[in-house]
Design a protein around this motif. Structure first.
Motif, PDB file in Angstrom:
ATOM      1  N   ASP A 185      -1.254  -0.885 -37.068  1.00  0.00           N
ATOM      2  CA  ASP A 185      -1.038   0.013 -36.030  1.00  0.00           C
ATOM      3  C   ASP A 185      -2.146  -0.283 -34.963  1.00  0.00           C
ATOM      4  O   ASP A 185      -3.115  -0.403 -35.179  1.00  0.00           O
ATOM      5  N   GLN A 186      -1.610  -0.262 -33.711  1.00  0.00           N
ATOM      6  CA  GLN A 186      -2.188  -0.432 -32.567  1.00  0.00           C
ATOM      7  C   GLN A 186      -3.563   0.419 -32.495  1.00  0.00           C
ATOM      8  O   GLN A 186      -4.518   0.144 -31.877  1.00  0.00           O
ATOM      9  N   ASN A 187      -3.066   1.879 -32.410  1.00  0.00           N
ATOM     10  CA  ASN A 187      -4.188   2.786 -32.158  1.00  0.00           C
ATOM     11  C   ASN A 187      -5.496   2.585 -33.339  1.00  0.00           C
ATOM     12  O   ASN A 187      -6.695   2.703 -32.926  1.00  0.00           O
ATOM     13  N   GLU A 188      -5.044   2.355 -34.526  1.00  0.00           N
ATOM     14  CA  GLU A 188      -5.961   2.156 -35.637  1.00  0.00           C
ATOM     15  C   GLU A 188      -6.849   0.955 -35.273  1.00  0.00           C
ATOM     16  O   GLU A 188      -8.056   0.840 -35.218  1.00  0.00           O
ATOM     17  N   ALA A 189      -6.186  -0.174 -34.905  1.00  0.00           N
ATOM     18  CA  ALA A 189      -7.063  -1.452 -34.495  1.00  0.00           C
ATOM     19  C   ALA A 189      -7.787  -1.139 -33.496  1.00  0.00           C
ATOM     20  O   ALA A 189      -9.009  -1.745 -33.648  1.00  0.00           O
ATOM     21  N   PHE A 190      -7.398  -0.587 -32.169  1.00  0.00           N
ATOM     22  CA  PHE A 190      -8.319  -0.282 -31.099  1.00  0.00           C
ATOM     23  C   PHE A 190      -9.553   0.821 -31.390  1.00  0.00           C
ATOM     24  O   PHE A 190     -10.326   0.492 -30.821  1.00  0.00           O
ATOM     25  N   SER A 191      -9.235   1.664 -32.273  1.00  0.00           N
ATOM     26  CA  SER A 191     -10.272   2.522 -32.763  1.00  0.00           C
ATOM     27  C   SER A 191     -11.384   2.123 -33.756  1.00  0.00           C
ATOM     28  O   SER A 191     -12.461   2.434 -33.309  1.00  0.00           O
ATOM     29  N   LEU A 192     -10.808   1.140 -34.429  1.00  0.00           N
ATOM     30  CA  LEU A 192     -11.916   0.663 -35.649  1.00  0.00           C
ATOM     31  C   LEU A 192     -12.433  -0.691 -35.101  1.00  0.00           C
ATOM     32  O   LEU A 192     -13.492  -1.083 -35.525  1.00  0.00           O
ATOM     33  N   GLY A 193     -11.877  -1.446 -34.425  1.00  0.00           N
ATOM     34  CA  GLY A 193     -12.326  -2.864 -33.976  1.00  0.00           C
ATOM     35  C   GLY A 193     -13.224  -2.915 -33.083  1.00  0.00           C
ATOM     36  O   GLY A 193     -13.285  -2.272 -31.995  1.00  0.00           O
ATOM     37  N   ASP A 194     -14.128  -3.808 -33.144  1.00  0.00           N
ATOM     38  CA  ASP A 194     -15.091  -4.040 -31.967  1.00  0.00           C
ATOM     39  C   ASP A 194     -14.531  -5.410 -31.285  1.00  0.00           C
ATOM     40  O   ASP A 194     -14.792  -5.435 -30.090  1.00  0.00           O
ATOM     41  N   LEU A 195     -13.891  -5.999 -31.838  1.00  0.00           N
ATOM     42  CA  LEU A 195     -13.086  -7.289 -31.074  1.00  0.00           C
ATOM     43  C   LEU A 195     -11.501  -7.074 -31.492  1.00  0.00           C
ATOM     44  O   LEU A 195     -11.188  -7.096 -32.668  1.00  0.00           O
ATOM     45  N   VAL A 196     -10.833  -7.541 -30.457  1.00  0.00           N
ATOM     46  CA  VAL A 196      -9.229  -7.426 -30.337  1.00  0.00           C
ATOM     47  C   VAL A 196      -8.970  -9.013 -30.220  1.00  0.00           C
ATOM     48  O   VAL A 196      -9.398  -9.248 -29.215  1.00  0.00           O
ATOM     49  N   VAL A 197      -8.030  -9.323 -31.017  1.00  0.00           N
ATOM     50  CA  VAL A 197      -7.290 -10.552 -30.451  1.00  0.00           C
ATOM     51  C   VAL A 197      -5.893 -10.349 -30.496  1.00  0.00           C
ATOM     52  O   VAL A 197      -5.147  -9.706 -31.444  1.00  0.00           O
ATOM     53  N   VAL A 198      -5.158 -10.666 -29.340  1.00  0.00           N
ATOM     54  CA  VAL A 198      -3.680 -10.476 -29.315  1.00  0.00           C
ATOM     55  C   VAL A 198      -3.336 -12.255 -29.226  1.00  0.00           C
ATOM     56  O   VAL A 198      -3.689 -12.878 -28.529  1.00  0.00           O
ATOM     57  N   MET A 199      -2.142 -12.412 -30.087  1.00  0.00           N
ATOM     58  CA  MET A 199      -1.900 -13.761 -30.387  1.00  0.00           C
ATOM     59  C   MET A 199      -0.120 -13.472 -30.011  1.00  0.00           C
ATOM     60  O   MET A 199       0.401 -12.479 -30.306  1.00  0.00           O
ATOM     61  N   ASN A 200       0.105 -14.968 -29.304  1.00  0.00           N
ATOM     62  CA  ASN A 200       1.361 -14.920 -29.349  1.00  0.00           C
ATOM     63  C   ASN A 200       1.856 -16.316 -29.842  1.00  0.00           C
ATOM     64  O   ASN A 200       1.413 -17.240 -29.284  1.00  0.00           O
ATOM     65  N   HIS A 201       3.025 -16.190 -30.791  1.00  0.00           N
ATOM     66  CA  HIS A 201       3.316 -17.422 -31.348  1.00  0.00           C
ATOM     67  C   HIS A 201       2.129 -18.215 -31.836  1.00  0.00           C
ATOM     68  O   HIS A 201       1.927 -19.751 -31.340  1.00  0.00           O
ATOM     69  N   ALA A 202       1.112 -17.937 -32.610  1.00  0.00           N
ATOM     70  CA  ALA A 202       0.209 -18.535 -33.111  1.00  0.00           C
ATOM     71  C   ALA A 202      -0.839 -19.144 -32.248  1.00  0.00           C
ATOM     72  O   ALA A 202      -1.767 -19.855 -32.253  1.00  0.00           O
ATOM     73  N   ARG A 203      -1.036 -18.591 -30.858  1.00  0.00           N
ATOM     74  CA  ARG A 203      -1.772 -18.875 -29.731  1.00  0.00           C
ATOM     75  C   ARG A 203      -2.469 -17.482 -29.366  1.00  0.00           C
ATOM     76  O   ARG A 203      -2.087 -16.404 -29.006  1.00  0.00           O
ATOM     77  N   ILE A 204      -3.820 -17.683 -28.997  1.00  0.00           N
ATOM     78  CA  ILE A 204      -4.563 -16.462 -28.582  1.00  0.00           C
ATOM     79  C   ILE A 204      -4.248 -16.255 -27.080  1.00  0.00           C
ATOM     80  O   ILE A 204      -4.537 -17.113 -26.119  1.00  0.00           O
ATOM     81  N   GLU A 205      -3.924 -15.044 -26.971  1.00  0.00           N
ATOM     82  CA  GLU A 205      -3.373 -14.907 -25.538  1.00  0.00           C
ATOM     83  C   GLU A 205      -4.810 -14.265 -24.768  1.00  0.00           C
ATOM     84  O   GLU A 205      -5.155 -14.561 -23.597  1.00  0.00           O
ATOM     85  N   GLN A 206      -5.503 -13.319 -25.637  1.00  0.00           N
ATOM     86  CA  GLN A 206      -6.649 -12.679 -25.099  1.00  0.00           C
ATOM     87  C   GLN A 206      -7.316 -12.246 -26.285  1.00  0.00           C
ATOM     88  O   GLN A 206      -6.797 -11.909 -27.321  1.00  0.00           O
TER      89      GLN A 206
END
Length: 166
Positions: free
Chosen positions: A1-22
């Motif tokens: 869940d994005q809302n949970e990840a963004f509220s609990l995480g200090d670092l967020v990693v967004v991946m696209n086809h096993a590649r880090i986008e940001q």
């Protein structure tokens, strides 16, 4: 869940086809998506793809199928004719357009959704894409389904993506 990840995480990693986008803080990812993929993945972003048709004083003019918009350049500005993408968050739009809102488009409301404190309007852009506009739920609803509206946002609310427009 994005809302949970963004509220609990200090670092967020967004991946696209096993590649880090940001990767970055939740605020960085939400407010400054680096690519069109990240912007489209994160809830509440409106993504535009187009071509740079002008540049001056650190501001790009980007022609899209929905209109021409002004976007702050970041780093070394793309050259004229370059394909780019940018995004603007749904809460940065307004239906109370003033001279400060140089980016404007006329859209038709197709849906109104309620998310507790936020009312999300979904609009059809003239290029067929959808546009999200969030309004604080405590404010009176000013736009109904089926209604055409002019929405706008300030230049600095647009985020140019550094990744290739896909």
């Amino acid at each position: 869940d994005q809302n949970e990840a963004f509220s609990l995480g200090d670092l967020v990693v967004v991946m696209n086809h096993a590649r880090i986008e940001q990767q970055g803080s939740p605020e960085d990812i939400l407010q400054r998506p680096a690519t069109a993929f990240v912007a489209g993945f994160v809830q509440g972003n409106n993504v535009f793809r187009g071509t740079v048709v002008g540049e001056g004083a650190g501001i790009l003019s980007v022609e899209t199928a929905a209109g021409t918009f002004r976007v702050p350049a970041i780093g070394t500005p793309p050259v004229l004719g370059s394909d780019v993408s940018f995004s603007v968050r749904a809460e940065q739009l307004t239906d109370a357009v003033t001279d400060q809102h140089v980016n404007r488009l006329t859209v038709k409301c197709t849906t109104v959704e309620y998310f507790g404190a936020v009312r999300r309007h979904i609009f059809q852009r003239r290029d067929g894409e959808l546009l999200k506009y969030d309004q604080f739920g405590a404010h009176a609803q000013r736009i109904a389904v089926g209604q055409t509206a002019v929405l706008g946002w300030q230049v600095e609310a647009s985020v140019l993506h550094v990744g290739v427009a896909r």
